[in-house]
Design an enzyme around this catalytic site. Structure first.
Site, short mmCIF file in Angstrom:
data_model
loop_
_atom_site.label_atom_id
_atom_site.label_comp_id
_atom_site.label_asym_id
_atom_site.label_seq_id
_atom_site.Cartn_x
_atom_site.Cartn_y
_atom_site.Cartn_z
NE ARG A 197 23.76 39.65 45.66
CZ ARG A 197 23.50 38.44 45.16
NH1 ARG A 197 22.26 38.05 44.98
NH2 ARG A 197 24.47 37.62 44.84
CD GLU A 215 37.34 40.83 29.14
OE1 GLU A 215 37.74 41.59 28.25
OE2 GLU A 215 37.78 39.69 29.30
CB ALA A 268 38.31 28.62 39.22
CB VAL A 269 38.00 33.84 39.87
CG1 VAL A 269 38.45 35.24 40.29
CG2 VAL A 269 38.40 33.58 38.42
CD GLU A 287 26.81 35.57 47.72
OE1 GLU A 287 26.40 34.47 47.32
OE2 GLU A 287 26.42 36.08 48.78
NE ARG A 315 16.14 34.42 37.67
CZ ARG A 315 16.73 35.10 38.65
NH1 ARG A 315 16.62 36.40 38.69
NH2 ARG A 315 17.43 34.48 39.55
CB CYS A 321 25.06 31.82 40.79
SG CYS A 321 24.10 33.14 41.52
P1 NAP Z 1 34.56 34.89 36.66
O1 NAP Z 1 35.27 34.51 35.43
O2 NAP Z 1 35.04 34.35 37.94
O3 NAP Z 1 34.57 36.48 36.68
C1 NAP Z 1 33.99 37.21 37.74
C2 NAP Z 1 34.78 38.49 37.92
O4 NAP Z 1 36.10 38.15 38.34
C3 NAP Z 1 34.93 39.30 36.65
O5 NAP Z 1 34.92 40.68 36.98
C4 NAP Z 1 36.30 38.89 36.16
O6 NAP Z 1 36.91 39.87 35.34
C5 NAP Z 1 37.04 38.79 37.48
N1 NAP Z 1 38.25 37.99 37.44
C6 NAP Z 1 38.60 36.98 36.62
N2 NAP Z 1 39.83 36.53 36.95
C7 NAP Z 1 40.28 37.27 37.99
C8 NAP Z 1 41.47 37.30 38.77
N3 NAP Z 1 42.47 36.45 38.55
N4 NAP Z 1 41.57 38.21 39.75
C9 NAP Z 1 40.57 39.09 40.00
N5 NAP Z 1 39.42 39.11 39.29
C10 NAP Z 1 39.27 38.21 38.31
O7 NAP Z 1 33.02 34.53 36.60
P2 NAP Z 1 31.98 34.91 35.46
O8 NAP Z 1 32.13 33.96 34.34
O9 NAP Z 1 32.06 36.37 35.15
O10 NAP Z 1 30.61 34.66 36.23
C11 NAP Z 1 29.96 33.44 36.23
C12 NAP Z 1 30.15 32.72 37.55
O11 NAP Z 1 29.69 33.56 38.60
C13 NAP Z 1 29.33 31.47 37.64
O12 NAP Z 1 30.07 30.43 38.22
C14 NAP Z 1 28.19 31.86 38.56
O13 NAP Z 1 27.60 30.79 39.25
C15 NAP Z 1 28.86 32.82 39.47
N6 NAP Z 1 27.88 33.71 40.10
C16 NAP Z 1 27.63 33.54 41.42
C17 NAP Z 1 26.68 34.33 42.04
C18 NAP Z 1 26.37 34.17 43.49
O14 NAP Z 1 25.74 35.06 44.06
N7 NAP Z 1 26.78 33.10 44.14
C19 NAP Z 1 26.01 35.31 41.31
C20 NAP Z 1 26.30 35.47 39.96
C21 NAP Z 1 27.25 34.65 39.37
P3 NAP Z 1 36.75 39.88 33.74
O15 NAP Z 1 35.34 39.50 33.42
O16 NAP Z 1 37.04 41.30 33.41
O17 NAP Z 1 37.74 38.90 33.20
#
Ligand code: NAP
Length: 518
Positions: A197, A215, A268-269, A287, A315, A321
């Site tokens: 996307r 990761e 947060a990230v 996103e 799902r 999200c």
């Molecule tokens: P996340 O912890 O924020 O991780 C997302 C990505 O960011 C991963 O590749 C992660 O790396 C990386 N990351 C973490 N800390 C970072 C930093 N300090 N600097 C740069 N990159 C960093 O989120 P998640 O748990 O994987 O995903 C779930 C979240 O995504 C949920 O809140 C969900 O709602 C949201 N989401 C939103 C959408 C949308 O389209 N709005 C779609 C899907 C998911 P690592 O995994 O390697 O640590």
């Protein structure tokens, strides 16, 4: 990053694929063999034309969340590898951005075709490293590939403008040009689609990309990159690094060669990345997390409402999200809906996603299960009732029972935050105004759903909801042809559709003056 998953390069446990297989189920071994034979089990990062290990030899184990088996190990990369990936993307930008739209379109179309040709292997890889059931994984491959097909077509439609000039000797033109090198950071819940996307429109516009997948799910990203190379997308246009998230993120943020950050993940990230983009004034698309209300009115068709809210909630075991996070049900239909909904949830099969008939896989990790437990305990301690499930599944690992909690209210975590798991909180309400007020009582604003047979109400409520996406009598609404994105703290920008192209384009105004004949 989970340090326990990082292994030192050279530990013999991680050097032989046969050792990975020792504890694996027959289904997992068969799937892995098929993926390996297709050449899509890539276990190195991609920088320019080279598949590389991390420079210090560190590795990350990739585990199957359904079994805990180590599927493979990939390099744990950091600042240096990311800097090289940026250089490679920057160098390649000069040539890729100069190709005609038709040439870029052709490579993207080849990539789409290869993804579809290998959809079974890609789906198995997604199930193995992410846990979602195979049918859902296949759905993700089709959905993920559809972005590449769609943007292959859109590449040819990057139109500019000619603006009527207020002065007779001038002509005013608007050109659309690629932003430049893009840093794309993606989550684990859609290991393929969250990448395509972003990468689809970026490459279509002439940008080049450094992708950092999660990761937890790097293997799907690497397989997709291998197919991109086979499709004729030049080395350097798509680079993949993974490992130390904050080091990789900081390197992308600090680089003046990276002109845009696109991120999907937690709020947060996302906020950190937005802040970090300020020093080099990068374009940012975010996103982020949601807290989707799913509003069932008294006048809803109950079967449609149950089917739609079930799909919107469960799902990917509740790990999307746009998952319905709060099911708001009007008092007149509450009992009837709750009974029918519980019956539908009871019929879902929990288990290893590679097995036939499974519709609920494991959660991604132990922290995800603990978060779900915390939310459910918080709700019951404040007066909610668990009417189905409510605990870890007897299968162990990170399986959690599909759960329905009734009488949830605004004071509970299940109402306030994204649970990101298979828990459906039912929240009773009296009036349409109450429902809208509850729905909007959150900092999130990604997806919302309403179920009603009234057309005037559909319009009224859709317009009143402070959300980027609204599903009316439908629980699955994402498609490559429609704009996807949130308002409030759910993000910035849109992905998919013709609007998704704008995120990767700069608008340039050219004034041609002194055009008088002399
Ligand atoms: P996340 O912890 O924020 O991780 C997302 C990505 O960011 C991963 O590749 C992660 O790396 C990386 N990351 C973490 N800390 C970072 C930093 N300090 N600097 C740069 N990159 C960093 O989120 P998640 O748990 O994987 O995903 C779930 C979240 O995504 C949920 O809140 C969900 O709602 C949201 N989401 C939103 C959408 C949308 O389209 N709005 C779609 C899907 C998911 P690592 O995994 O390697 O640590």
């Amino acid at each position: 990053m989970a340090m326990s998953r990082v292994a030192l390069h050279g530990r013999h446990l991680f050097t032989s694929p046969h050792l990975f297989r020792r504890h694996m189920s027959t289904e997992a071994m068969a799937a892995l063999d098929r993926i390996r034979h297709s050449g899509l089990l890539k276990t190195q990062g991609l920088v320019g034309p080279k598949w590389i290990d991390s420079y210090d030899g560190k590795k990350i184990e990739v585990q199957n969340p359904a079994t805990g088996d180590v599927i493979a190990s990939v390099p744990c990369m950091g600042a240096k590898e990311t800097a090289d990936a940026i250089s490679s993307a920057y160098t390649t930008y000069a040539s890729w951005s100069k190709l005609t739209a038709a040439e870029r379109s052709k490579s993207l179309r080849n990539w789409y075709n290869l993804m579809i040709e290998h959809k079974d292997e890609l789906a198995q890889l997604i199930t193995l490293e992410q846990g979602k059931p195979l049918t859902e994984a296949l759905g993700e491959v089709n959905y993920g590939a559809s972005f590449i097909e769609f943007f292959a077509e859109e590449a040819k439609r990057i139109y500019g403008d000619i603006i009527p000039s207020p002065l007779s000797d001038r002509r005013l033109l608007v050109l659309k040009q690629p932003v430049g090198v893009v840093g794309a950071i993606t989550p684990w819940n859609f290991p393929l689609a969250m990448i395509t996307r972003k990468v689809g429109p970026a490459l279509a516009c002439g940008c080049t990309v450094v992708v950092k997948p999660s990761e937890y799910t790097p293997l799907t990203a690497l397989a997709a990159a291998e197919l991109a190379l086979q499709a004729g997308i030049p080395p350097g246009a798509l680079n993949i690094v993974m490992g130390n998230a904050s080091e990789i993120g900081d390197t992308l943020l600090k680089s003046t060669q990276v002109r845009k950050i696109t991120f999907t993940g937690s709020t947060a990230v996302g906020k950190k990345l937005m802040e970090g983009s300020a020093s080099t004034v990068k374009r940012v698309s975010l996103e982020l997390g949601g807290n989707a209300p799913c509003i069932v009115f008294d006048d809803a068709d109950i079967d449609v409402a149950v089917k739609g809210s079930l799909a919107a909630k469960f799902r990917n075991s509740g790990q999307t999200c746009v998952c319905a996070n709060r099911i708001l049900v009007q008092e007149g239909i509450y009992e009837e809906f709750a009974n029918a909904f519980v019956k539908a949830v009871q019929s879902m099969q929990v288990g290893n996603g590679l097995l036939e008939g499974i519709s609920q896989g494991p959660l991604i990790n132990e922290a995800a299960v603990q978060k779900v437990e915390k939310f459910v305990n918080d709700a019951t301690s404040k007066g909610a009732n668990v009417i189905l499930g409510g605990k870890r599944h007897s299968l162990g690992m990170t399986f959690y029972e599909p759960t329905v909690v009734s009488n949830v209210n605004r004071d509970m975590l299940l109402f306030k935050d994204e649970v990101f798991g298979p828990v459906a909180p039912l929240v009773p309400f009296k009036t349409e105004e109450d429902a809208i007020s509850m729905a909007n009582d959150t900092n999130a604003g990604l997806a919302a759903y309403i179920f009603t047979k009234s057309i005037p109400r559909s319009w009224r409520v859709s317009e009143a909801l402070e959300y980027g996406l609204v599903g009316v009598n439908e629980g699955i609404i994402s498609t490559e042809v429609a704009p996807f994105g949130g308002v409030k703290q759910s993000g910035l920008g849109r992905e998919g559709s013709k609007y998704g192209m704008d995120e990767y384009l700069e608008v340039k105004y050219v004034c041609m003056g002194n055009l008088k004949d002399t």
